[in-house]
Design an enzyme around this catalytic site. Structure first.
Site, PDB file in Angstrom:
ATOM      1  N   SER A 112      -9.291  -0.859   7.038  1.00 47.34           N
ATOM      2  CA  SER A 112      -8.868  -0.601   5.682  1.00 47.34           C
ATOM      3  C   SER A 112      -7.934  -1.666   4.972  1.00 47.34           C
ATOM      4  CB  SER A 112      -7.612   0.553   5.737  1.00 47.34           C
ATOM      5  OG  SER A 112      -8.601   1.846   5.855  1.00 47.34           O
ATOM      6  N   LYS A 114       0.794  -1.221   0.112  1.00 46.85           N
ATOM      7  CA  LYS A 114      -0.133  -0.041   0.050  1.00 46.85           C
ATOM      8  C   LYS A 114       0.919   1.027  -0.092  1.00 46.85           C
ATOM      9  CE  LYS A 114      -3.966   1.611   2.788  1.00 46.85           C
ATOM     10  NZ  LYS A 114      -4.618   1.604   3.965  1.00 46.85           N
ATOM     11  N   SER A 127      -9.541   1.648   3.131  1.00 48.90           N
ATOM     12  CA  SER A 127      -8.589   2.462   2.279  1.00 48.90           C
ATOM     13  C   SER A 127      -7.734   1.866   1.366  1.00 48.90           C
ATOM     14  CB  SER A 127      -7.734   3.555   2.901  1.00 48.90           C
ATOM     15  OG  SER A 127      -7.027   3.026   3.869  1.00 48.90           O
TER      16      SER A 127
END
Ligand SMILES: [Mg+2]
Ligand SMILES: [Zn+2]
Lengths: 480, 498, 95
Positions: free
Chosen positions: B178, B79, B154
């Protein structure tokens, strides 16, 4: 003046550690800009703080020495404000649970004791340094983060001080304590020790506090005293005219000797404190407190009293010797080497050593004459006499050599031998019959002349006591 | 089966057995990425060159008969809020558009040491703030099961990449769900370990007391494998746990003792999509058939979790994001800069997107003078009540099972104008972050329209080993985790505004 | 409780974010909504409850006072949008 002055002090002392509070960068003073920085103290994304144990223990030690109540539980808070010298735009500090609360420092002003209450002692991180170029038209400022993240101890008093003498005495006492316990070098010229004062005026007898003015970042005690005098007259003349004193933060301008309103801090403070989630709380147990307490050395007040009792030196001398811990250590090291002459050693240090230190603008720690060397000089003094001893002391400072070696090389040892002196005296009397005669007729100054003549021949080495005795005996015998 | 469709552990075995070289894997993977990435847009940045370099290094080690790491030759996505030396780390924000960290995050160091191959940085909601990936400053990632839908947030990028076989596994961050929520929406295994289990060093902070690095994988074994690699104490994170790391892999198939599963009524109430609800109920039946005891529970304060979370998360975020001011790094306004306050305000107005601004504003509001006690302190107290709920529950049960999210993946644009509705999609994942306990989301079914459904298993602090085993038990009985989306370009439709 | 545009302006200033007129209006409305939702916390009596500020039970975590080498000044200044002579450069700061 018809007003009573109410003053409080916030002191920031940079703690004496190798590395910064939350990272491994050096705290050394005076390096090239931004050479002592890393992702942590620059607030780069993703990095985290880890507390320097020594910095925390220094704070704990200071809080204990300042007679604070030690919180069992302490933690750190974020204090938010935007400023380019503050890398994260929040300062990691303490707000809700300080290390120490409700302490005090006892001071003496004009022979009278007074207790200044300490509101709290807390640990926080130092900011970087902003430089405003002098070049005209420069529309920029420069930032150096070498200082950012240096551990900083903040000591906040209650508004207990009522005159500048008290403020001065408090500042000195506090500086002395911090130096004594070894948590800060307190070098004001390097910004290691800084003050902020708050001052308000009120009608004498009133219980209501007047509007408070804060003056930030004062780098010397002199500046503190100047700004207080300035503010007293500024505020009292405002009050005299029936005007209001504005509650505000001001800066001291040392060049023009005025205080000015800080433009950048006009907005109301709203620091939005909340617990720093990147650090964990610290619990302080009794065992740890005992451990730290054991490292606190004797404080100036106690040392002073002990010097008077133990070494039979005067109160005044003990005061001078204990004003600087290093000087007191120097004295005690001397006394340790030669127990029989504390009074004389104290005289040497107060008169001669201090004079030389002042002239040379150096510290006693860096003084070329070590305690051992001074003791040697004092020990050898009876064999060379006071006046030669002073010369030898000067020579030691210039060359770094020891007293015995100077005395030996220059053959400065006193002539104590009675028969040797007798022979010299015989010759002096023979060479100066007129003076011997004058003495016999009651002219006492003739004796001084004859001593001088003898000293000339012996190049000052004749033991003056023995010489005087021999001369007087011989002259009285001769006149009979 | 094509190589890129294998699990991380399967590909590692093949590499170690020399059935395929790491370089071949990387080459094949990038071919697949070139084909499918335009459709999914999971990545913000790819590093084929770096990946090949590392692949060669792994192959060379194997050629020389040297020992290789636990992730030998496994291509991993990160990420883009996890710092990587020499590779841009943008947090999907304009304010860090060109930021190249000079340091690796702790987890990046760990996976490198274990011979993983980093292939790129995956998309996210800006600064990990969002539940749909629509808040990325650069582009929206699509859900591989239905490209009209969001992949979740996210960490939509990591989840979509793993689902579309464009990465064998990924590391993400989980502040309010997330990792788990996008894993549920994309049909992956998403694991959020205990707070402190994995160092946060090098993870760009959103909310420090809630953030935790987690894994997105194709199956439970891979989750255990990746957790094994990244767990452990780190002296550069004060909140890093000192608890020893057990062996998660060796007896992952053995659930010890009589399993007691807590079923909290608060997670099955109003607002729960019926398809999701019945998929989880079916899953519970499978556990029951395998000898588990289901225990009805109440976690009375969980209804307050979202409110509590939004105060604490935004308060911490408002201060964590204060450092983005254009002085030391990052975006600087091109407009004239005559005064520092204007410079800050412009840099941040230009650099942050609206969700980030909204949260910074709200966080500053709840911390501002006069409101601290009413909001931040109140929330901290309720947080404690929620923690107590879980402590009481774990006295009675070994783990707690619930849906991961109240609904399956929603359509792009569906909730973007109503922040509160968006926030409520994290209602089941948020409590674990507030309390700090571990949680894992695993696939447990599909909707009629073919969207994956996730089931969440929560455990006690540092009980990752247990929830991995509980997850594995279900996986061994089912094949939801083996289903692959059909990655065919859909007919272009009118009226979808992206 | 309503958050007014004026309050939004105050928080925006605290947050150092310039907002457009439209943003102010939108945020005022949205934050009011969120605040309304958050009001539900007041249903709970928390007078006797301790706050939980940390998600960890760790305490007393320290590092030793030791130096650690860092990056060169050049590497660090290269990250900055504006630097000169070893310093970071910012618009003039008036005290
Ligand atoms: Mg302070
Ligand atoms: Zn540093």
């Amino acid at each position: 003046m018809k007003y009573e002055v109410v003053m409080g002090l916030e002191t920031h002392a940079e703690l004496d550690t190798e590395s910064k509070l939350f990272c491994g960068c050096s705290t050394k003073f005076g390096s090239e800009p931004n050479t002592q920085t890393c992702p942590v103290c620059l607030g780069l994304p993703g990095v985290l703080p880890v507390m320097n144990k020594k910095a925390f223990e220094h704070s704990l030690k200071a809080a204990l020495t300042l007679n604070c109540e030690i919180s069992k539980f302490t933690n750190f808070d974020r204090k938010s404000y935007y400023y380019p010298d503050l890398p994260k735009n929040y300062q990691t500090s303490q707000n809700y649970f300080n290390i120490g609360n409700n302490g005090y420092v006892d001071i003496v002003v004009k022979g009278k004791e007074k207790r200044i209450d300490i509101h709290n002692v807390h640990l926080e991180e130092e900011a970087g340094k902003l430089i405003h170029p002098e070049t005209s038209g420069a529309n920029y400022s420069l930032v150096d983060f070498n200082r950012a993240g240096v551990p900083l101890l903040e000591i906040v008093t209650q508004p207990d001080m009522r005159n500048v003498e008290e403020v001065e005495s408090y500042m000195q006492a506090l500086r002395n304590i911090l130096l004594y316990i070894g948590v800060s070098d307190c070098k004001m010229q390097e910004g290691s020790l800084r003050f902020e004062v708050s001052i308000s005026l009120r009608e004498k007898g009133s219980n209501v506090l007047g509007n408070r003015v804060e003056i930030k970042n004062l780098n010397s005690m002199k500046a503190v005293l100047k700004v207080l005098a300035y503010e007293m007259s500024r505020q009292s003349s405002l009050l005299d005219k029936g005007e209001n004193v504005l509650m505000e933060t001001r800066l001291w301008d040392d060049v023009d000797s005025v205080s000015r309103r800080m433009r950048s801090k006009e907005e109301a403070h709203d620091y939005r404190y909340f617990p720093e989630p990147d650090l964990v709380p610290i619990w302080i147990d009794q065992e740890w407190i005992n451990e730290i307490r054991a490292t606190i050395p004797e404080l100036p007040v106690d040392k002073h009293q002990r010097f008077v009792n133990e070494y039979s030196i005067s109160d005044y001398d003990a005061g001078i010797l204990t004003e600087d811990k290093h000087l007191a250590d120097y004295f005690e090291e001397c006394v340790g080497l030669s127990q029989d002459s504390p009074k004389e050693l104290s005289n040497w240090i107060i008169n001669d050593v201090l004079r030389e230190l002042n002239e040379r603008k150096t510290n006693v720690q860096d003084f070329i004459v070590s305690p051992k060397m001074l003791v040697e000089l004092v020990k050898i003094k009876p064999t060379i006499g006071s006046s030669i001893a002073k010369d030898v002391f000067g020579e030691m400072i210039n060359t770094g050599r020891t007293a015995p070696s100077i005395v030996k090389e220059k053959n400065l040892t006193q002539i104590d031998d009675v028969s040797e002196l007798n022979d010299i005296v015989t010759k002096v009397i023979e060479d100066n019959p007129k003076a011997a005669e004058d003495y016999g007729q009651g002219k006492k100054s003739a004796l001084t002349f004859l001593i001088g003549q003898t000293m000339k021949i012996t190049r000052g080495k004749a033991n003056p006591k023995i010489l005087t005795k021999i001369l007087m005996e011989r002259l009285s015998a001769g006149s009979k | 089966m094509l190589s890129h469709e294998l699990s991380a552990n399967q590909i590692k075995e093949k590499i170690i057995k020399r059935e395929i070289t790491a370089q071949e894997i990387v080459e094949e993977l990038f071919e697949w990425i070139n084909l499918k990435e335009p459709l999914i847009k999971a990545y913000l940045c790819l590093d084929k060159e770096g990946a090949l370099l590392k692949a060669k290094e792994v192959d060379k080690k194997l050629d020389n008969g040297e020992k290789v790491g636990l992730l030998a030759g496994v291509p991993v996505a990160l990420k883009d809020n996890i710092c990587t030396v020499g590779i841009k780390t943008t947090c999907a924000s304009k304010i860090l558009e060109n930021f190249i960290p000079p340091y690796d995050a702790f987890v990046v160091k760990r996976i490198k040491e274990e011979d993983a191959i980093i292939i790129g940085k995956a998309n996210l909601d800006e600064f990990a703030m969002g539940s749909s990936n629509e808040n990325s400053a650069f582009h929206i990632t699509r859900n591989p099961w239905n490209t009209d839908c969001i992949p979740g947030g996210s960490g939509g990028g990591p989840a979509a990449a793993v689902t579309a076989d464009m990465a064998f596994m990924a590391l993400g961050s989980d502040t309010g769900g997330s990792v788990r929520q996008p894993s549920a929406f994309c049909g992956n295994v998403g694991c959020k370990p205990t707070y402190g289990r994995v160092s946060r060093y090098g993870l760009v902070a959103f909310a420090s007391s809630l953030d935790q690095i987690g894994s997105v994988t194709k199956d439970v074994y891979d989750a255990a494998l990746l957790l094994q690699v990244v767990s452990g104490h780190d002296g550069f994170d004060s909140t890093s746990a000192t608890v020893g790391v057990p062996d998660y892999l060796s007896d992952i198939n053995n659930v010890d003792g009589n399993l007691r599963i807590g079923v909290p009524k608060e997670f099955f109430g109003e607002g729960l999509n019926s398809e999701v609800g019945s998929a989880v109920m079916n899953a519970l039946e499978i556990y029951k058939r395998n000898g588990a005891e289901l225990v009805d529970l109440s976690l009375p304060h969980c209804g307050y979790a979202v409110a509590t979370y939004y105060i604490i998360a935004t308060a911490e975020a408002s201060s964590n994001l204060a450092r983005y001011d254009g002085v030391r790094y990052g975006h600087r306004s091109q407009l004239s800069e005559d005064n520092i306050i204007d410079m800050y305000s412009r840099v941040r107005a230009e650099g942050f997107g609206s969700e980030v601004k909204r949260r910074i504003l709200f966080g500053n509001y709840v911390l501002s003078a006069g409101f601290y006690e009413a909001y931040y302190l109140k929330a901290s107290k309720v947080r404690n009540l929620i923690k107590n709920d879980f402590e009481d529950a774990f006295k009675k049960v070994d783990c707690i099972i619930s849906p991961t999210c109240p609904t399956p993946a929603f359509r792009i644009g569906e909730k973007i104008t109503d922040p509160l509705q968006m926030y409520l999609s994290d209602i089941y994942t948020i409590p674990a972050n507030l309390v700090g306990i571990p949680g894992i989301s695993i696939p447990c079914g599909f909707t009629n329209t073919g969207l994956p459904i996730g089931m969440q298993i929560l455990g006690k602090h540092f009980d990752e080993g247990k929830i991995l085993k509980v997850a594995k038990l279900f996986e061994n009985e089912t094949d939801f985790h083996l289903k692959k989306p059909n990655l065919i370009e859909p007919e272009p439709k009118k009226g979808i505004d992206i | 409780m309503d958050i007014s545009v004026k309050e939004i302006e105050h928080i925006a200033n605290l947050s150092r974010i310039t907002l457009t007129v439209d943003e102010k209006k939108t945020f005022a409305k949205q934050l009011t909504n969120i605040l309304d939702y958050i009001e539900k916390l007041n249903e709970l009596d928390t007078d006797e409850v301790q706050p939980m500020a940390y998600a960890t039970s760790l305490k007393n975590v320290f590092r030793e006072d030791k130096l650690k080498s860092s990056f060169s000044r050049q590497e660090i200044l290269e990250l900055s949008p504006s630097s000169t002579n070893g310093f970071f450069k910012v618009p003039k700061v008036i005290e």
